[in-house]
Every structure is written in C-alpha cells, then in structure tokens.
Design a protein around this motif. Sequence first.
Motif, PDB file in Angstrom:
ATOM      1  N   GLU A 431      63.993  15.813  -5.710  1.00 13.72           N
ATOM      2  CA  GLU A 431      63.500  16.697  -6.386  1.00 13.72           C
ATOM      3  C   GLU A 431      62.154  16.517  -7.282  1.00 13.72           C
ATOM      4  O   GLU A 431      61.284  16.993  -7.683  1.00 13.72           O
ATOM      5  CB  GLU A 431      64.621  17.644  -7.171  1.00 13.72           C
ATOM      6  N   ALA A 432      62.589  15.068  -8.060  1.00 14.26           N
ATOM      7  CA  ALA A 432      61.482  14.641  -9.091  1.00 14.26           C
ATOM      8  C   ALA A 432      60.375  14.016  -8.323  1.00 14.26           C
ATOM      9  O   ALA A 432      59.594  13.729  -9.033  1.00 14.26           O
ATOM     10  CB  ALA A 432      62.316  13.707 -10.016  1.00 14.26           C
ATOM     11  N   ASN A 433      60.457  13.709  -7.295  1.00 13.92           N
ATOM     12  CA  ASN A 433      59.312  13.113  -6.522  1.00 13.92           C
ATOM     13  C   ASN A 433      58.689  13.673  -5.378  1.00 13.92           C
ATOM     14  O   ASN A 433      58.608  13.396  -4.213  1.00 13.92           O
ATOM     15  CB  ASN A 433      59.918  11.590  -6.054  1.00 13.92           C
ATOM     16  N   LYS A 435      55.680  14.030  -4.437  1.00 20.40           N
ATOM     17  CA  LYS A 435      54.558  13.454  -3.538  1.00 20.40           C
ATOM     18  C   LYS A 435      55.265  12.360  -2.700  1.00 20.40           C
ATOM     19  O   LYS A 435      54.630  12.264  -1.643  1.00 20.40           O
ATOM     20  CB  LYS A 435      53.534  12.832  -4.707  1.00 20.40           C
ATOM     21  N   ALA A 436      56.069  11.463  -3.174  1.00 24.76           N
ATOM     22  CA  ALA A 436      56.489  10.647  -2.375  1.00 24.76           C
ATOM     23  C   ALA A 436      57.230  11.323  -1.330  1.00 24.76           C
ATOM     24  O   ALA A 436      57.174  10.550  -0.142  1.00 24.76           O
ATOM     25  CB  ALA A 436      57.858   9.908  -3.069  1.00 24.76           C
ATOM     26  N   VAL A 437      57.874  12.418  -1.335  1.00 27.72           N
ATOM     27  CA  VAL A 437      58.572  13.080  -0.332  1.00 27.72           C
ATOM     28  C   VAL A 437      57.553  13.440   0.771  1.00 27.72           C
ATOM     29  O   VAL A 437      57.957  13.352   1.914  1.00 27.72           O
ATOM     30  CB  VAL A 437      59.425  14.301  -0.588  1.00 27.72           C
ATOM     31  N   ALA A 438      56.507  14.047   0.321  1.00 30.77           N
ATOM     32  CA  ALA A 438      55.454  14.359   0.960  1.00 30.77           C
ATOM     33  C   ALA A 438      54.843  13.175   1.928  1.00 30.77           C
ATOM     34  O   ALA A 438      54.672  13.130   3.334  1.00 30.77           O
ATOM     35  CB  ALA A 438      54.160  15.161   0.404  1.00 30.77           C
ATOM     36  N   ASP A 439      54.735  11.918   1.185  1.00 28.75           N
ATOM     37  CA  ASP A 439      54.210  10.836   1.874  1.00 28.75           C
ATOM     38  C   ASP A 439      55.208  10.341   3.271  1.00 28.75           C
ATOM     39  O   ASP A 439      54.783   9.973   4.103  1.00 28.75           O
ATOM     40  CB  ASP A 439      53.958   9.748   0.752  1.00 28.75           C
ATOM     41  N   ILE A 440      56.640  10.296   2.613  1.00 31.16           N
ATOM     42  CA  ILE A 440      57.509   9.966   4.018  1.00 31.16           C
ATOM     43  C   ILE A 440      57.386  10.958   4.840  1.00 31.16           C
ATOM     44  O   ILE A 440      57.181  10.493   5.783  1.00 31.16           O
ATOM     45  CB  ILE A 440      58.950  10.045   3.125  1.00 31.16           C
TER      46      ILE A 440
END
Length: 482
Positions: A431-433, A435-440
């Motif tokens: 939830e807090a990241n 951008k990282a989730v989108a990148d993954i």
Amino acid sequence: MEYETIIGLEVHAQMNTKTKLFCGCDNDAFGKMPNTTVCPICMGHPGTLPAPNCDATEKAARAAAALGCTLSNDHHFDRKNYFYPDLPMGYQISQYDFPIAKGGKIEFSPLTDHRSSSVRCRLTRLHVENDAGKLIHAAGRSYCDYNRAGTPLMEIVTEPDLRSAADAVLFAQELQRILRAVNASDADMEKGMMRFDASISLRPRGAEKLHPRSEIKNLNSFKSLERALIFEEKRLRKLWEGGTPQAREVTVHWNDEQGIGIIMREKESSADYRYFPEPDIPPLRLDKEAIRRAASEIGELPGERQSRYVADGLHTDQAMLLAGDFALATYFDVVAQAINDPKRAASIVLTQLMGFLKAAGKNFASGPSPDAVIALLAFIDKKIIGANAGKNILEKMVVTGKNAAEIIQEEKLGRVTDAKELEKTVRRAIEANPKAVADIHAGKEKAKAALIGFVMKETRGAAEPTEVQRMITEMLHTPKKS
Ligand code: ZN
Ligand code: MN
C-alpha cells in the motif's frame, strides 16, 4: 516502672588468611581431620617461637579502617593467662592495653519501627589474637581438636550502645557485611567464623548508672544471639520487678537446644588473666604508609553501596541483597553499567536470572557470565527477539550453558514466525509503495527490493527475506521467478 535495656557486644571474627597467626599451618581447618593442621608452634611446644603473620595485620588494619577506628602506630601482643584443655600454650596471645585500633562506629538502619534515622553503635576497640582449639564432647568423653588453635581472630568490642536484642542482631549483620566487603573475614556463622559474647543489663529508664551485667558467652548464630538476649532480658527484668536487681556480674551459658541460659559463675576480671607483654614478639609498628594503605584499600562499603542502589531506583530489599553480597553486586554492576539501566538490570539479574539459577540448583559462578547476559539483552534491544522470548532464552542459557546467539539460531527464535503478522506488514508495504508495485507489474523484478526493504525495516530485521519475497509474489499475482 519502665526499664531500659543496655547491650554491648564482643565479637570474635576469624580472619581469612592463608596461614595461622604465628605459624605456617593451613588456616582453613574446615572439614579437615582433627589435629592435622597443627605444628609445634601452634601446639605451644617448648623451644618454639611465634612469628606474626603480616597478612593478618593488614586485614585487621583494613577492617579497622572500614569501621572508622583509629589505627595505632604502636601496638603489641600480651599474654592472657588461663587454663583450658583446648588452649595448648596455657595462655592466649592477645592485645591488652595497646590494641591495633581504638574507637570507631557502626551505623545500621532499624528495619521495622518508628525510628526513621539510622542507629549508631560506637566501638571501643579492635584487637588481634589467636584462637583456641575445639573441645568435642561425645559418648561421655571429651576430645580436643587443635586445628583451629592459632587461627587469627579480630576481637571487636562495642560500647554499651545497643538497646534491644533486635538491634544487636542488626549491628552484627552490618559488621558481617563490612568484614566481608573488605575481605578481612568470611564471617561464615555456620563455620563458627563469627562468635559473640553479649553483655546485658537493665536500668530504670532515664537513669544514668549502669548496673551489674550478665555476659552471655559464645553465641554463634544471629538467632541464638537474639534468643539469648531476650531470655536474659526477661530474667533481669523479673529481678528488677521483684525488687532485687542482680547485684553481681555473672556469666551465662546459653543452651540453644533447650532455649535457656544457665548462670555459670561470677565473671572473671582482667586481673584473673595476669596480662603481661608477650616476651616472644617485639612491639609492632604500623607506619604512616601502612595506615594510608589500609584506608585506601577499603573501597565502597556495604552501606554506601546500598545507598547508591536506592538512589538508582532499586527497591530497598534489592539494594540490601546486593550490598550484602560482593560477588553478586560486582556481577550486577557490570550488567547495569553495560545497559545503563540499573532498574532493568535488577529485574533481569535479581529476579529472572536468580530465579532460574535457583530452579536449576546452580549459583552465579556456574551460570551465564555477565557478558552473556549483556549479549542477550542486546538481542532484545535490537528487536531481534521480544522481551518474553528473552526470558525463555535466559532460562535455557542457565539450564544448557549455551549462549543467546546459539539458542536463537537453534530455535529460529530471531525471526517473525507469525505468518499473519508478516502478511499484514507485507500488505502495508504494498500500500505504501504504489510506484514499486507498478514497476513490479511492469516486469521490473528488482523493484521487489523496495518492498522487502520496507518489511525488513518494519520488522527491524526479524523477517525472513525469502518468505517476504514469496508473500509479495503471491499477493501481487506475479509469476514466480524460477
Ligand atoms: Zn602451626
Ligand atoms: Mn578474645
């Protein structure tokens, strides 16, 4: 009428030197076969000469300095003549008019009464003398064991400043703590290393004059000191109340099994002993340097130690426990200083560790070292383990002798094992990241590192990284990287 009780003590404390006072015999006779730690000197054979033990003088001087006595530059030994089968020389080598130290005082705190301030008992003197042997009465015969003959004693004489049996015991306990703290005596009552002669008399409250006293001889436990004084106090009170107070000084033999005192004989006076300077030992001299050294070697005394612990926020009983046990206090101080938290150290060392040691039938020497305990506490502080886990690990350290790191590794205690807790944290990371989730999702496998880092930070390193990675993969429904 109201009466006031007047008590004074003479305490004999065995010094813990390696050898006896005037010869090279082993001073530790405890448990040894009778008459095996003796030689012609301590047996008083004709033609032998006593050679004073310097170590005994140093210990006596140190004890005297700790008790606030004034050390004498010049002192000497005297012969105290009396006949008793356990005294092989026919006299004791003692100190009469020039003892090694005079004056001094002991202060102690009354435990449970209205007096708020501490009680002071002045000391008259401290002198050095040799002990007699032991008589053993068995099966209608009497036997002599001379192992103890020649053991160095300190005799500490008080002024008649004590006012109750309870205070006499508190005084004796404080004296015991001090003698142990300066390593002058082990003062182990069970081994007869500390013995008391107690003088007691009564007088109408408010009167100045002292009345003929009873001297209770050779009490060798705090309990018998207290019981004997209470017994004799009652007996003297009855005499006063009957209108015929005791007219002469008497000696009382205390029978501990029966709990009664037997009036033995009229007291000897010093004239009966025909003291004269010991001709076989020249006068002794403590130079300025020896006196200075005695004072400098005292270190922190139990009373001071106790006040320090109370000031640090410890409970009175914890402070007393520590002040009375030098080895325990040293152990405690190492832990308390390392973690800079005396209260927490008290809870770990005095409550947890002592409890586990007791349950395991071990003592501090056979338990974990202070460093091992400090290392355990560091694992708790770094949140590698929780406080409760820490307690269990401490118990295992006591039982197995292993250190904390070994136990944590073996039992995998240092990781978050609660999967649900970990899942929650991983979800928070997601939830807090965004951008990282989108990148993954975009296929950037490396972006997972940001989420794993978040979880590791949140759990302060307690999570298992591969497990975190597995959960991220599962939650984001990304294909497993093979
Ligand atoms: Zn000897
Ligand atoms: Mn004596």
